[in-house]
Design a protein around this motif. Structure first.
Motif, PDB file in Angstrom:
ATOM      1  N   ASP A 419       0.833  -1.208   0.000  1.00 58.61           N
ATOM      2  CA  ASP A 419       0.000   0.000   0.000  1.00 58.61           C
ATOM      3  C   ASP A 419       0.874   1.267   0.000  1.00 58.61           C
ATOM      4  O   ASP A 419       0.569   2.246  -0.681  1.00 58.61           O
ATOM      5  CB  ASP A 419      -0.905   0.020   1.234  1.00 58.61           C
ATOM      6  CG  ASP A 419      -1.965  -1.078   1.204  1.00 58.61           C
ATOM      7  OD1 ASP A 419      -2.401  -1.455   0.095  1.00 58.61           O
ATOM      8  OD2 ASP A 419      -2.352  -1.563   2.293  1.00 58.61           O
ATOM      9  N   VAL A 420       1.959   1.228   0.757  1.00 57.79           N
ATOM     10  CA  VAL A 420       2.840   2.400   0.822  1.00 57.79           C
ATOM     11  C   VAL A 420       3.492   2.626  -0.534  1.00 57.79           C
ATOM     12  O   VAL A 420       3.519   3.749  -1.056  1.00 57.79           O
ATOM     13  CB  VAL A 420       3.927   2.216   1.909  1.00 57.79           C
ATOM     14  CG1 VAL A 420       4.882   3.407   1.913  1.00 57.79           C
ATOM     15  CG2 VAL A 420       3.288   2.029   3.282  1.00 57.79           C
ATOM     16  N   LEU A 421       3.996   1.541  -1.137  1.00 57.75           N
ATOM     17  CA  LEU A 421       4.668   1.680  -2.439  1.00 57.75           C
ATOM     18  C   LEU A 421       3.677   2.136  -3.510  1.00 57.75           C
ATOM     19  O   LEU A 421       4.024   2.942  -4.383  1.00 57.75           O
ATOM     20  CB  LEU A 421       5.334   0.361  -2.828  1.00 57.75           C
ATOM     21  CG  LEU A 421       6.460  -0.082  -1.877  1.00 57.75           C
ATOM     22  CD1 LEU A 421       7.004  -1.438  -2.289  1.00 57.75           C
ATOM     23  CD2 LEU A 421       7.587   0.950  -1.818  1.00 57.75           C
ATOM     24  N   ALA A 422       2.441   1.663  -3.416  1.00 59.14           N
ATOM     25  CA  ALA A 422       1.428   2.096  -4.390  1.00 59.14           C
ATOM     26  C   ALA A 422       1.138   3.590  -4.231  1.00 59.14           C
ATOM     27  O   ALA A 422       0.963   4.310  -5.228  1.00 59.14           O
ATOM     28  CB  ALA A 422       0.142   1.276  -4.208  1.00 59.14           C
ATOM     29  N   ALA A 423       1.112   4.066  -3.004  1.00 59.61           N
ATOM     30  CA  ALA A 423       0.853   5.496  -2.783  1.00 59.61           C
ATOM     31  C   ALA A 423       2.019   6.338  -3.306  1.00 59.61           C
ATOM     32  O   ALA A 423       1.822   7.421  -3.872  1.00 59.61           O
ATOM     33  CB  ALA A 423       0.622   5.764  -1.291  1.00 59.61           C
ATOM     34  N   ILE A 424       3.254   5.815  -3.149  1.00 56.61           N
ATOM     35  CA  ILE A 424       4.417   6.535  -3.685  1.00 56.61           C
ATOM     36  C   ILE A 424       4.356   6.547  -5.212  1.00 56.61           C
ATOM     37  O   ILE A 424       4.608   7.573  -5.859  1.00 56.61           O
ATOM     38  CB  ILE A 424       5.734   5.887  -3.186  1.00 56.61           C
ATOM     39  CG1 ILE A 424       5.862   6.075  -1.670  1.00 56.61           C
ATOM     40  CG2 ILE A 424       6.946   6.471  -3.908  1.00 56.61           C
ATOM     41  CD1 ILE A 424       6.988   5.263  -1.036  1.00 56.61           C
ATOM     42  N   ALA A 425       3.989   5.404  -5.790  1.00 52.72           N
ATOM     43  CA  ALA A 425       3.885   5.325  -7.253  1.00 52.72           C
ATOM     44  C   ALA A 425       2.825   6.285  -7.777  1.00 52.72           C
ATOM     45  O   ALA A 425       3.027   6.955  -8.797  1.00 52.72           O
ATOM     46  CB  ALA A 425       3.560   3.893  -7.674  1.00 52.72           C
ATOM     47  N   ALA A 426       1.712   6.377  -7.062  1.00 53.13           N
ATOM     48  CA  ALA A 426       0.641   7.273  -7.515  1.00 53.13           C
ATOM     49  C   ALA A 426       1.102   8.724  -7.490  1.00 53.13           C
ATOM     50  O   ALA A 426       0.725   9.527  -8.352  1.00 53.13           O
ATOM     51  CB  ALA A 426      -0.597   7.088  -6.635  1.00 53.13           C
ATOM     52  N   ALA A 427       1.932   9.069  -6.517  1.00 55.26           N
ATOM     53  CA  ALA A 427       2.371  10.468  -6.410  1.00 55.26           C
ATOM     54  C   ALA A 427       3.561  10.772  -7.310  1.00 55.26           C
ATOM     55  O   ALA A 427       3.661  11.864  -7.867  1.00 55.26           O
ATOM     56  CB  ALA A 427       2.730  10.783  -4.958  1.00 55.26           C
TER      57      ALA A 427
END
Ligand SMILES: [Zn+2]
Length: 580
Positions: A419-427
Motif C-alpha cells: 500500500d505504501v509503495l502504491a501510494a508513492i507510485a501514484a504520487a
C-alpha cells in the motif's frame, strides 16, 4: 448488554511504590477464565515482562472465599473450570521505574501504563473496560486518556485495546488546558521543578498541532487530547496513545534552547502518531498479541516518517528556525553516514528485528543495526525531495501520507508495504516506488547529494576538518574514557581495538575525560599511534593508523535560485528561501 470488565485501583500505599489492582471477572466469563498481563506495550517494541513487578495475586468469589488461581504460562493465570462468578482477581504491583513505558508511583505522582497495570480477561477483550481510580490523597487529581464514566472516579474504555492505549497520571500537578481546532487539549507536568512556562508550551503546541492538522487535511480525529509529561535528569522519549501521549524530558528542558527545541520535536512526534500509527496502522499492529512480540516491516513509515515530520512541523509552525531545521537534517545525515550498521541491516530488517535489536543495545549496536527512526527519516526526506523536484508546486511526501491516510485510516486490516509503495507510485511514478523499495529492502543509504537542489539548497564544507579519525564512539565517566563502540573497518577496529575497551593512553601519554579530540588533533592522518587500552584485567598496546578527518558540511541556499526552487522550498517548509 454484556457485563463490562471492571477494575479498581488502590493507591493508598503509593509511598512504597505499591499499587493494588482488583479485576472483577464477570460471572459469565469465570468458567476457566484466563487472565493475562501483557508482556509489552504498543509503541515500544520489546518484551518487558511486566509480570516481573507482580508482588502477589489472589482470586476471591462473591463471598470473599479464595478461588484457586493457577499459573498458565509465564504471564497468565486461570480460574478453575466450573468457577461460578463473579470473581475478583487482586494483584499488587511494585511501580518504581520512571520511563514512558513503565509504571512509576510515589508520594509525588502516579504514572500508570495500562499494559503494565491491568490484566485482561482473554474471552472478554471486546467488552467495555471500566476503571475506578479514586485519587489518593483525595486532594490529588487524576488525568485519564479515557472518557469519564457515569460513576464518580470512573473511566471507560470501549474495549481491551482502548484501555491498553490510555495511560493515567495522578498528582497535584501543574497543568494547562488549551484548544486546538475547537478540541480540548491538556498538558500536565509531572516532574519536580523545571519551571515550565505552561502558557508558552500551550501556544507552541497549538501551532505544531495546527501544522499537523494541515498535513493530514481532514481535521482532528480526536475529541480530546492530553500530554502527560514526566521529567528526569537526562534522556527522554515518548509513547503514543490513542488520545494522548506520555512524554519524558530532562527536567531543565525549558532553561535550554536546544532542549526546548527537542521537546517541541517530541511534542510534534507523538502528536503525529495520533494519525500515523494510532489510526493509520501497520497491518501486523492492528491485532497486537500482548503475550508475544508482534513483528511488522513498516516501522520505517510508522516511526521513520514520523521522525521526518517531527522536525519539519516545528518549522512550518514557526517555532523552529530554518537554520535549526537544516542543521538537524545535516546532523542526522552525518550520523547515518558514520553508522556501519546501516550498511549491514536494511530498514525493513531493522523494523522486523526491533524486538531483539533496537531496544537491546550493546557495544556492537552501531556495527550491527541501523536506526529506523533517523535512517527512515532520511529516506522520507529523499522521497520528499524527489517528489518536489518532479512537481515544485506539489505537496511532496505530504501527498503520499495524506493518500495513505485517506485510503487506510481506521480500516481493520491496516496498511501493508505494498500500500505504501502504491501510494508513492501514484504520487511520483513507478520508478520512485521502485527506488523506495530498494532503499528499505537493502542495506543502503539514501542519496542526498544533488537532490537537495530541488528545494534550492546545496551542501558546502563547514569549518576546518575534524581531528584525524580514530573511528570510535566514546562514553566518558568518572574513570575516564570507555569505548562505547569501535566502528567496523575504521582505524581503531583495524588496529585491533574492540568495543568496551577502556582507553588509557595514546603514544604513552594518558588520555583523560574530554582530552581525546585535542590529542588526536596533535597528529596527522596516516600517523600510526600506540593506543593503550584495558580489556577486562588486561592492559594492551595496539598500533593504530589514524584515518582522514571527517569534513563538516552545511546546507545553504543556492545562489540565484530559480522560481521552481523557491516555490518548492516554500511548499516544503512554509517559509521562504531567503529566510534561511
Ligand atoms: Zn514514535
Amino acid at each position: 448488554m454484556a457485563e463490562p470488565i471492571r477494575y479498581r485501583v488502590d493507591l493508598t500505599d503509593r509511598l512504597h511504590h505499591l499499587v493494588r489492582v482488583a479485576l472483577t471477572v464477570p460471572g459469565d466469563l469465570c468458567d476457566g477464565a484466563r487472565v493475562v498481563l501483557p508482556v509489552w506495550t504498543p509503541g515500544s517494541y520489546v518484551v518487558r515482562d511486566y509480570v516481573h513487578h507482580v508482588q502477589w495475586i489472589t482470586a476471591t468469589d462473591g463471598d470473599g472465599d479464595e478461588v484457586a488461581l493457577e499459573p498458565d504460562g509465564r504471564t497468565a493465570w486461570r480460574l478453575p473450570t466450573g468457577t461460578v462468578g463473579p470473581v475478583t482477581v487482586t494483584l499488587e504491583l511494585y511501580a518504581n521505574q520512571l520511563t514512558v513505558r513503565t509504571n512509576h508511583v510515589d508520594d509525588h505522582h502516579a504514572l500508570l501504563i495500562p499494559a503494565a497495570t491491568f490484566p485482561y480477561v482473554e474471552d472478554g477483550t471486546d467488552r467495555p473496560h471500566v476503571v475506578h481510580l479514586p485519587p489518593h490523597p483525595a486532594e490529588h487529581r487524576v488525568w485519564s486518556l479515557l472518557p469519564p464514566g457515569p460513576e464518580p472516579d470512573t473511566h471507560v474504555a470501549d474495549h481491551r485495546d482502548h484501555l491498553v492505549d490510555s495511560a493515567f497520571e495522578v498528582g497535584d500537578l501543574p497543568a494547562v488546558g488549551f484548544e486546538v481546532a475547537g478540541v480540548p487539549h491538556e498538558f500536565v507536568w509531572a516532574a519536580h521543578g523545571g519551571a515550565p512556562d505552561l502558557q508558552a508550551i500551550a501556544a507552541d503546541t497549538t501551532r505544531i498541532a495546527d501544522a499537523a492538522i494541515a498535513l493530514f487535511g481532514d481535521g482532528l480525529p480526536v475529541t480530546r487530547y492530553t500530554f502527560l509529561t514526566v521529567g528526569w535528569d537526562q534522556g527522554g522519549g515518548g509513547l503514543e496513545h490513542r488520545d494522548g501521549a506520555v512524554l519524558q524530558v530532562p527536567v531543565h528542558s525549558f532553561q535550554d534552547d536546544d532542549l526546548t527545541a527537542r521537546f517541541q520535536s517530541l511534542v510534534a512526534h507523538e502528536y503525529l502518531h495520533l494519525w500515523n500509527v494510532k489510526r493509520l496502522v501497520p497491518a501486523a499492529l492492528t491485532t497486537p498479541d500482548y503475550e508475544h512480540p508482534t513483528h511488522t516491516p513498516s516501522l520505517w513509515v510508522a516511526e521513520g516518517w514520523t521522525a521526518y515530520y517531527d522536525e519539519l512541523l516545528p518549522v512550518r509552525a514557526g517555532v523552529w528556525s530554518l537554520r535549526r531545521h537544516l542543521d538537524t537534517l545535516r546532523d542526522g545525515w552525518q550520523r547515518l553516514q558514520g553508522l556501519p550498521g546501516a550498511r549491514l541491516q536494511s530498514l525493513r530488517q531493522a523494523s522486523q528485528e526491533a524486538w531483539v535489536k533496537h531496544y537491546v543495545r550493546d557495544e556492537n549496536t552501531a556495527n550491527a543495526m541501523t536506526d529506523y527512526y533517523g535512517h527512515g527519516a532520511l529516506v522520507a526526506w529523499e522521497l520528499d525531495l524527489r517528489l518536489r523536484a518532479q512537481q515544485p508546486e506539489g505537496d511532496g511526501l505530504d501527498a503520499v501520507l495524506r493518500a495513505l491516510w485517506r485510503a487506510h485510516a481506521g480500516r481493520p486490516e491496516g496498511y501493508t508495504e505494498d500500500d505504501v509503495l502504491a501510494a508513492i507510485a501514484a504520487a511520483g511514478g513507478d520508478d520512485l516506488a521502485r527506488l523506495a523499495d530498494e532503499r528499505v529492502s537493502r542495506p543502503q543509504l539514501p542519496e542526498l547529494g544533488e537532490v537537495v537542489g530541488a528545494v534550492g539548497l546545496r551542501w558546502v564544507r563547514d569549518g576546518a576538518p575534524e581531528a584525524p579519525d580514530l573511528g570510535v564512539q566514546v562514553a566518558e565517566d568518572d574513570q575516564g574514557i570507555r569505548l562505547a563502540a569501535v566502528l567496523r573497518d575504521r582505524p581503531a577496529w583495524r588496529g585491533g581495538v574492540t568495543g568496551g575497551d577502556r582507553l588509557v593512553a595514546i603514544d604513552g601519554r594518558t588520555v583523560g575525560r574530554g582530552q581525546l579530540p585535542a590529542v588526536l588533533r596533535a597528529h596527522q592522518p596516516g600517523d600510526t599511534v600506540e593506543v593503550a587500552v584495558t580489556r577486562g584485567p588486561r592492559l594492551l598496546s595496539l598500533p593504530v593508523t589514524l584515518g582522514v578527518p571527517r569534513q563538516g558540511v552545511r546546507l545553504v541556499p543556492v545562489g540565484g535560485p530559480t522560481a521552481a526552487q523557491r516555490t518548492a522550498y516554500q511548499r516544503w517548509t512554509g517559509q521562504t528561501l531567503e529566510e534561511v
